[in-house]
Scaffold this active site. Structure first.
Site, PDB file in Angstrom:
ATOM      1  N   GLY A   1      93.086  30.105 -73.724  1.00  0.00           N
ATOM      2  CA  GLY A   1      93.289  31.481 -73.279  1.00  0.00           C
ATOM      3  C   GLY A   1      92.133  32.425 -73.549  1.00  0.00           C
ATOM      4  O   GLY A   1      92.339  33.631 -73.694  1.00  0.00           O
TER       5      GLY A   1
ATOM      6  N   ASN B   1      89.893  33.253 -71.458  1.00  0.00           N
ATOM      7  CA  ASN B   1      89.788  34.127 -70.279  1.00  0.00           C
ATOM      8  C   ASN B   1      90.879  35.199 -70.295  1.00  0.00           C
ATOM      9  O   ASN B   1      90.638  36.337 -69.911  1.00  0.00           O
ATOM     10  CB  ASN B   1      89.817  33.321 -68.980  1.00  0.00           C
ATOM     11  CG  ASN B   1      88.449  32.728 -68.667  1.00  0.00           C
ATOM     12  OD1 ASN B   1      87.546  33.436 -68.244  1.00  0.00           O
ATOM     13  ND2 ASN B   1      88.300  31.434 -68.911  1.00  0.00           N
TER      14      ASN B   1
ATOM     15  N   ARG C   1     109.768  17.276 -60.423  1.00  0.00           N
ATOM     16  CA  ARG C   1     108.635  18.158 -60.116  1.00  0.00           C
ATOM     17  C   ARG C   1     109.140  19.371 -59.315  1.00  0.00           C
ATOM     18  O   ARG C   1     108.705  20.502 -59.526  1.00  0.00           O
ATOM     19  CB  ARG C   1     107.605  17.354 -59.293  1.00  0.00           C
ATOM     20  CG  ARG C   1     106.413  18.153 -58.792  1.00  0.00           C
ATOM     21  CD  ARG C   1     105.317  18.239 -59.823  1.00  0.00           C
ATOM     22  NE  ARG C   1     104.316  19.228 -59.443  1.00  0.00           N
ATOM     23  CZ  ARG C   1     103.286  19.563 -60.185  1.00  0.00           C
ATOM     24  NH1 ARG C   1     103.097  19.011 -61.354  1.00  0.00           N
ATOM     25  NH2 ARG C   1     102.427  20.472 -59.793  1.00  0.00           N
TER      26      ARG C   1
ATOM     27  N   LEU D   1      99.128  24.397 -57.822  1.00  0.00           N
ATOM     28  CA  LEU D   1     100.220  25.304 -57.451  1.00  0.00           C
ATOM     29  C   LEU D   1     101.007  24.766 -56.258  1.00  0.00           C
ATOM     30  O   LEU D   1     100.433  24.229 -55.317  1.00  0.00           O
ATOM     31  CB  LEU D   1      99.657  26.677 -57.075  1.00  0.00           C
ATOM     32  CG  LEU D   1      99.030  27.519 -58.183  1.00  0.00           C
ATOM     33  CD1 LEU D   1      98.762  28.926 -57.664  1.00  0.00           C
ATOM     34  CD2 LEU D   1      99.890  27.577 -59.422  1.00  0.00           C
TER      35      LEU D   1
ATOM     36  N   ASN E   1      91.511  32.544 -59.170  1.00  0.00           N
ATOM     37  CA  ASN E   1      91.279  31.489 -60.160  1.00  0.00           C
ATOM     38  C   ASN E   1      89.845  31.599 -60.667  1.00  0.00           C
ATOM     39  O   ASN E   1      88.947  32.003 -59.935  1.00  0.00           O
ATOM     40  CB  ASN E   1      91.474  30.126 -59.475  1.00  0.00           C
ATOM     41  CG  ASN E   1      91.194  28.954 -60.402  1.00  0.00           C
ATOM     42  OD1 ASN E   1      91.683  28.905 -61.539  1.00  0.00           O
ATOM     43  ND2 ASN E   1      90.401  28.000 -59.939  1.00  0.00           N
TER      44      ASN E   1
ATOM     45  N   HIS F   1      86.792  29.273 -61.992  1.00  0.00           N
ATOM     46  CA  HIS F   1      86.362  27.871 -62.051  1.00  0.00           C
ATOM     47  C   HIS F   1      84.988  27.811 -62.727  1.00  0.00           C
ATOM     48  O   HIS F   1      84.098  28.594 -62.381  1.00  0.00           O
ATOM     49  CB  HIS F   1      86.305  27.260 -60.646  1.00  0.00           C
ATOM     50  CG  HIS F   1      85.945  25.817 -60.674  1.00  0.00           C
ATOM     51  ND1 HIS F   1      86.852  24.829 -61.019  1.00  0.00           N
ATOM     52  CD2 HIS F   1      84.763  25.186 -60.463  1.00  0.00           C
ATOM     53  CE1 HIS F   1      86.246  23.657 -60.998  1.00  0.00           C
ATOM     54  NE2 HIS F   1      84.975  23.834 -60.667  1.00  0.00           N
TER      55      HIS F   1
ATOM     56  N   GLN G   1      78.530  33.765 -70.702  1.00  0.00           N
ATOM     57  CA  GLN G   1      77.588  34.456 -69.800  1.00  0.00           C
ATOM     58  C   GLN G   1      78.140  34.661 -68.392  1.00  0.00           C
ATOM     59  O   GLN G   1      77.564  35.414 -67.614  1.00  0.00           O
ATOM     60  CB  GLN G   1      76.268  33.674 -69.722  1.00  0.00           C
ATOM     61  CG  GLN G   1      75.545  33.638 -71.047  1.00  0.00           C
ATOM     62  CD  GLN G   1      74.183  32.956 -70.944  1.00  0.00           C
ATOM     63  OE1 GLN G   1      73.696  32.631 -69.871  1.00  0.00           O
ATOM     64  NE2 GLN G   1      73.555  32.724 -72.094  1.00  0.00           N
TER      65      GLN G   1
ATOM     66  N   GLU H   1      82.052  33.443 -67.101  1.00  0.00           N
ATOM     67  CA  GLU H   1      83.507  33.563 -66.906  1.00  0.00           C
ATOM     68  C   GLU H   1      84.085  34.867 -67.448  1.00  0.00           C
ATOM     69  O   GLU H   1      84.809  35.580 -66.748  1.00  0.00           O
ATOM     70  CB  GLU H   1      84.237  32.396 -67.579  1.00  0.00           C
ATOM     71  CG  GLU H   1      83.911  31.049 -66.969  1.00  0.00           C
ATOM     72  CD  GLU H   1      84.756  29.929 -67.541  1.00  0.00           C
ATOM     73  OE1 GLU H   1      85.958  30.120 -67.765  1.00  0.00           O
ATOM     74  OE2 GLU H   1      84.205  28.842 -67.774  1.00  0.00           O
TER      75      GLU H   1
HETATM   76  C1  GAR Z   1      87.855  27.706 -68.458  1.00  0.00           C
HETATM   77  O1  GAR Z   1      86.548  27.214 -68.653  1.00  0.00           O
HETATM   78  C2  GAR Z   1      88.184  27.753 -66.986  1.00  0.00           C
HETATM   79  O2  GAR Z   1      87.098  28.081 -66.186  1.00  0.00           O
HETATM   80  C3  GAR Z   1      88.617  26.327 -66.744  1.00  0.00           C
HETATM   81  O3  GAR Z   1      89.391  25.987 -67.884  1.00  0.00           O
HETATM   82  C4  GAR Z   1      88.893  26.728 -69.014  1.00  0.00           C
HETATM   83  C5  GAR Z   1      90.058  27.435 -69.665  1.00  0.00           C
HETATM   84  O4  GAR Z   1      89.668  28.072 -70.852  1.00  0.00           O
HETATM   85  N1  GAR Z   1      89.372  26.204 -65.530  1.00  0.00           N
HETATM   86  C6  GAR Z   1      89.262  25.159 -64.705  1.00  0.00           C
HETATM   87  O5  GAR Z   1      88.565  24.193 -64.941  1.00  0.00           O
HETATM   88  C7  GAR Z   1      90.086  25.264 -63.426  1.00  0.00           C
HETATM   89  N2  GAR Z   1      89.710  24.241 -62.504  1.00  0.00           N
HETATM   90  P1  GAR Z   1      90.527  29.222 -71.517  1.00  0.00           P
HETATM   91  O6  GAR Z   1      91.961  28.699 -71.650  1.00  0.00           O
HETATM   92  O7  GAR Z   1      89.889  29.423 -72.856  1.00  0.00           O
HETATM   93  O8  GAR Z   1      90.457  30.445 -70.640  1.00  0.00           O
END
Ligand code: GAR
Length: 207
Positions: free
Chosen positions: A12, A14, A66, A94, A108, A110, A179, A181
């Site tokens: 988490g 992000n 599911r 999703l 999202n 990525h 840098q 996300e």
């Molecule tokens: C992040 O690096 C995000 O970009 C990636 O998972 C991580 C989650 O970190 N997402 C993907 O790869 C989606 N395809 P977080 O839980 O610390 O935010």
């Protein structure tokens, strides 16, 4: 006020970046109304709790099929009455019903410059492992709208990050988070909160 539901599976960071950006005024006119996790032990749930944000767990193992899991997930999203759904490290594909219902209202993050190192099987650390294997000198992160494909929706923001000599996947992941996300995700949310993002013929324009 833009109502945001944040979907998480892990640490988490992000989610934390969004909370911090709201705290220091980089995000205004938006609030996180619910955090939804598919993992009971996701640290993101702690972050929600610490910040007084309602959290809900919808875990696959709690449902017989599911289909039932997806129904519960959709119900939990709908229940938050969100204007925007943010996938912040949510590692579940999703249901199409959800992507159709919330067209151009799901974003999202990525951890690469799409269309590099994305699509089925590219998530988390795996993305950085593949980038290092290929020997790219620049990588980065992308915020995009979610459609029924895998990492195929319209791109909102991207930010490049240098790959350095001797990087491990973990070191590169941390640099991409710091840098790129944690900067572009809050920025995209603020742009959406202020109605500055529009999609035309599958491309994003920022006013
Ligand atoms: C992040 O690096 C995000 O970009 C990636 O998972 C991580 C989650 O970190 N997402 C993907 O790869 C989606 N395809 P977080 O839980 O610390 O935010």
């Amino acid at each position: 006020m833009l109502r945001i539901a944040v979907l998480v599976s892990g640490g988490g960071t992000n989610l934390q970046a969004i909370i911090n950006a709201k705290g220091d005024g980089r995000i205004t006119d938006a609030e996180i109304v619910r955090v939804i996790s598919n993992k009971k032990d996701a640290y993101a749930l702690e972050r929600a709790k610490e910040n007084g944000i309602e959290s809900v767990v919808v875990a696959r193992e709690d449902y017989d099929s599911r289909q039932d899991f997806e129904k519960a997930l959709i119900g939990s999203v709908d229940g938050a009455k969100p204007d925007l759904v943010v996938l912040a490290g949510f590692l579940v594909v999703l249901p199409e019903e959800l992507t159709r219902k919330y067209e151009y209202r799901i974003i999202n993050i990525h951890p690469s410059l799409i269309p590099s190192f994305c699509g089925k099987g590219y998530y988390g650390l795996k993305v950085h492992e593949e980038a290092l294997k290929r020997g790219v000198k620049i990588t980065g992160a992308t915020v995009h709208f979610v459609d029924s494909g895998c990492d195929t929706g319209p791109i909102i923001l991207q930010k490049a990050v240098e790959v350095c000599e001797g990087d491990t996947p973990e070191v590169l992941q941390k640099r991409v988070m710091e840098q790129a996300e944690w900067i572009i995700m809050p920025k995209a949310i603020n742009l959406i909160a202020h109605d500055k993002v529009r999609v035309e013929n599958g491309r994003v324009y920022i006013n």
